[in-house]
Write a protein that holds these residues in place. Structure first.
Motif, short mmCIF file in Angstrom:
data_model
loop_
_atom_site.label_atom_id
_atom_site.label_comp_id
_atom_site.label_asym_id
_atom_site.label_seq_id
_atom_site.Cartn_x
_atom_site.Cartn_y
_atom_site.Cartn_z
N LYS A 136 -3.76 5.31 10.80
CA LYS A 136 -4.37 6.33 9.94
C LYS A 136 -5.28 5.70 8.91
CE LYS A 136 -0.69 9.75 10.28
NZ LYS A 136 0.39 10.44 9.56
N LEU A 137 -4.85 4.59 8.34
CA LEU A 137 -5.70 3.91 7.35
C LEU A 137 -6.97 3.36 8.01
CD1 LEU A 137 -3.03 1.92 5.30
CD2 LEU A 137 -4.40 3.86 4.52
N LEU A 139 4.77 1.24 3.87
CA LEU A 139 4.72 0.61 5.18
C LEU A 139 5.04 -0.87 5.04
CD1 LEU A 139 1.11 0.02 6.42
CD2 LEU A 139 1.49 1.25 4.34
N THR A 140 5.54 -1.44 6.11
CA THR A 140 5.91 -2.85 6.14
C THR A 140 5.10 -3.52 7.24
OG1 THR A 140 8.14 -2.37 5.36
CG2 THR A 140 7.80 -4.49 6.43
N LEU A 141 4.39 -4.58 6.85
CA LEU A 141 3.59 -5.34 7.80
C LEU A 141 4.08 -6.78 7.82
CD1 LEU A 141 0.06 -4.01 6.76
CD2 LEU A 141 1.57 -3.13 8.55
N ARG A 163 0.84 2.84 0.00
CA ARG A 163 -0.51 3.40 -0.02
C ARG A 163 -0.40 4.90 -0.21
NH1 ARG A 163 -5.05 0.30 1.50
NH2 ARG A 163 -5.96 2.28 0.92
N PRO A 164 -1.14 5.47 -1.14
CA PRO A 164 -1.04 6.92 -1.38
C PRO A 164 -1.36 7.74 -0.14
CG PRO A 164 -2.66 5.90 -2.86
CD PRO A 164 -2.08 4.82 -2.02
N ALA A 177 6.76 3.41 12.87
CA ALA A 177 5.99 4.32 12.01
C ALA A 177 4.91 3.56 11.24
CB ALA A 177 6.93 5.03 11.04
N ASP A 178 5.17 2.29 10.95
CA ASP A 178 4.17 1.47 10.25
C ASP A 178 2.89 1.33 11.07
OD1 ASP A 178 5.98 0.94 8.11
OD2 ASP A 178 6.92 -0.61 9.33
#
Length: 92
Positions: A88-89, A55-57, A49-50, A81-82
């Motif tokens: 944040k998203l 990220l890994t979900l 994501r810009p 960190a993900d």
């Protein structure tokens, strides 16, 4: 279509739909050939994501009754960190 054919690989009506799909869209048929049909649970999926970078979900599929309804959820592992990136998203 992948999940239903993985769950019931002997269902001729599903495979008839897949065959029609492949005939009507050769490009999509080639894409189908490159992936294994299966149900996914507890597997990592990578996103870019810009706003937050990579990220890994983890994917989880929840089923509701016998009528085929399902809900797919993606979650971050706590403390990684993900998880912060996902926060944040969500705050946007």
């Amino acid at each position: 279509m992948r999940a239903p054919t993985a769950e019931d690989p002997d269902a001729p009506e599903l495979w008839a739909v897949v065959a029609e799909f492949r005939r009507e869209c050769p490009k999509c048929g080639a894409m189908w050939d490159r992936h294994e049909a299966r149900v996914r649970r507890g597997e990592p999926k990578h996103f870019r994501r810009p706003e937050v970078g990579d990220l890994t979900l983890v994917i989880e599929v929840m089923r509701f009754g016998d009528d085929g309804q399902r809900m797919t959820a993606y979650q971050a592992e706590p403390g990684r960190a993900d998880e912060a990136a996902l926060g944040k998203l969500a705050a946007r």
